[in-house]
Design a protein around this motif. Structure first.
Motif, PDB file in Angstrom:
ATOM      1  N   CYS A  34     129.176  15.255 -42.951  1.00 29.72           N
ATOM      2  CA  CYS A  34     130.649  15.224 -43.013  1.00 29.72           C
ATOM      3  C   CYS A  34     131.236  15.438 -41.622  1.00 29.72           C
ATOM      4  CB  CYS A  34     131.131  16.305 -43.977  1.00 29.72           C
ATOM      5  SG  CYS A  34     132.909  16.481 -44.050  1.00 29.72           S
TER       6      CYS A  34
ATOM      7  N   ILE B  39     142.428  12.258 -41.142  1.00 33.12           N
ATOM      8  CA  ILE B  39     141.022  12.600 -41.401  1.00 33.12           C
ATOM      9  C   ILE B  39     140.799  12.839 -42.892  1.00 33.12           C
ATOM     10  CG2 ILE B  39     139.297  14.431 -41.049  1.00 33.12           C
ATOM     11  CD1 ILE B  39     140.487  14.624 -38.129  1.00 33.12           C
TER      12      ILE B  39
ATOM     13  N   ASN C  82     138.042  10.314 -44.515  1.00 33.35           N
ATOM     14  CA  ASN C  82     136.710  10.910 -44.490  1.00 33.35           C
ATOM     15  C   ASN C  82     136.074  10.755 -45.873  1.00 33.35           C
ATOM     16  OD1 ASN C  82     134.544  12.731 -44.376  1.00 33.35           O
ATOM     17  ND2 ASN C  82     135.923  14.464 -44.711  1.00 33.35           N
TER      18      ASN C  82
ATOM     19  N   LEU D 221     135.539   9.608 -36.511  1.00 35.24           N
ATOM     20  CA  LEU D 221     136.951   9.245 -36.732  1.00 35.24           C
ATOM     21  C   LEU D 221     137.807   9.703 -35.549  1.00 35.24           C
ATOM     22  CD1 LEU D 221     137.391  10.212 -40.519  1.00 35.24           C
ATOM     23  CD2 LEU D 221     137.524   7.899 -39.567  1.00 35.24           C
TER      24      LEU D 221
ATOM     25  N   GLU E 278     130.870  12.374 -39.456  1.00 32.70           N
ATOM     26  CA  GLU E 278     131.838  11.326 -39.797  1.00 32.70           C
ATOM     27  C   GLU E 278     133.217  11.656 -39.211  1.00 32.70           C
ATOM     28  OE1 GLU E 278     132.830  10.770 -43.925  1.00 32.70           O
ATOM     29  OE2 GLU E 278     133.643   8.772 -43.547  1.00 32.70           O
ATOM     30  N   ILE E 279     133.603  12.923 -39.306  1.00 30.19           N
ATOM     31  CA  ILE E 279     134.917  13.323 -38.777  1.00 30.19           C
ATOM     32  C   ILE E 279     134.948  13.173 -37.253  1.00 30.19           C
ATOM     33  CG2 ILE E 279     136.502  15.276 -38.486  1.00 30.19           C
ATOM     34  CD1 ILE E 279     135.623  16.209 -41.298  1.00 30.19           C
TER      35      ILE E 279
END
Ligand code: MG
Length: 241
Positions: free
Chosen positions: A119, A160, A164, A126, A122-123
């Motif tokens: 997680c 986000i 996300n 971004l 991924e953030i």
């Protein structure tokens, strides 16, 4: 008289940063930053409330998103159970993790560690790809990965949250410049209920919950009485605020 037990959030409930202090309010040190410099402050009225509780021999238990090292930077010396890292860990008086709490949650740590790190990856992508004004990291407490913390501009945090794909697996704390993605064991309510059991609390005790965020309401409403500050996310959510 009943034994009084106070479960209280810290940031924006008992202390706040300088820019959030009410105009003309007297204040004292609330917490320092990692360099030991003053960062948060306690107003005279917040200090008075704590004094009233402690003069009533209340057991005052912090229930905070801070991890243990950040709680240690708070000026007020809490001396009983402490709930840290959004409820992921319950600490005993001596500062060790409550072993009975660990028995309840430790089996979940490994699976959620992997999910928190992917997680966070991924953030971070971004943030990089869309040049967002935010930062993200997995918070660790007592060498346990406890939650994903994202800090930044509210618009960036909203972006986000909406993009996300891991977000659906977590519960969320979101207030102004903070966004936290929480595994199921990071629950202030479950941690407070655990302490209820450990202290064998019942109808003859006076149990008060204090907090400012909507995510605090769950644990606050498991207490007999709930209090929130005038300037708070809870107050702003009321239709008649
Ligand atoms: Mg708070």
């Amino acid at each position: 008289m009943s034994q009084v037990i106070v479960f209280t959030d810290l940031d924006d409930t008992l202390i706040q940063t300088r820019r959030k202090l009410p105009e003309n309010a007297s204040f004292s040190l609330g917490a320092t930053d990692k360099e030991g410099l003053p960062l948060s402050f306690m107003t005279k009225s917040q200090e008075t409330m704590l004094k009233i509780f402690s003069q009533s021999d209340a057991i005052i238990i912090p229930v905070t998103g801070r991890n243990t090292s950040a709680l240690d930077r708070v000026a007020y010396a809490f001396n009983h159970y402490r709930v840290v890292s959004h409820g992921a860990l319950v600490l005993q008086k001596n500062g060790d993790i409550c072993t009975k709490w660990l028995e309840k949650v430790a089996h979940q740590f490994d699976a959620w560690k992997a999910l928190m790190f992917s997680c966070n990856e991924e953030i971070l992508s971004l943030i990089k790809d869309y040049q967002l004004n935010a930062r993200s990291r997995v918070i660790t407490d007592h060498d346990i990965d406890v939650y994903v913390s994202v800090k930044g501009e509210p618009e960036a945090l909203t972006f986000i949250r909406e993009h996300n794909t891991h977000g659906q697996h977590f519960t969320h704390h979101e207030n102004a410049h903070n966004y936290a993605l929480l595994p199921p064991y990071a629950s202030k309510k479950k941690a407070v209920e655990h302490i209820h059991q450990m202290l064998n609390l019942g109808a003859d005790h006076l149990i008060i919950g204090l907090g400012d965020s909507l995510s605090d309401l769950e644990f606050m409403t498991s207490c007999q009485f709930a209090m929130f500050p005038q300037h708070s996310q809870i107050k702003r959510s009321f239709p008649y605020a």
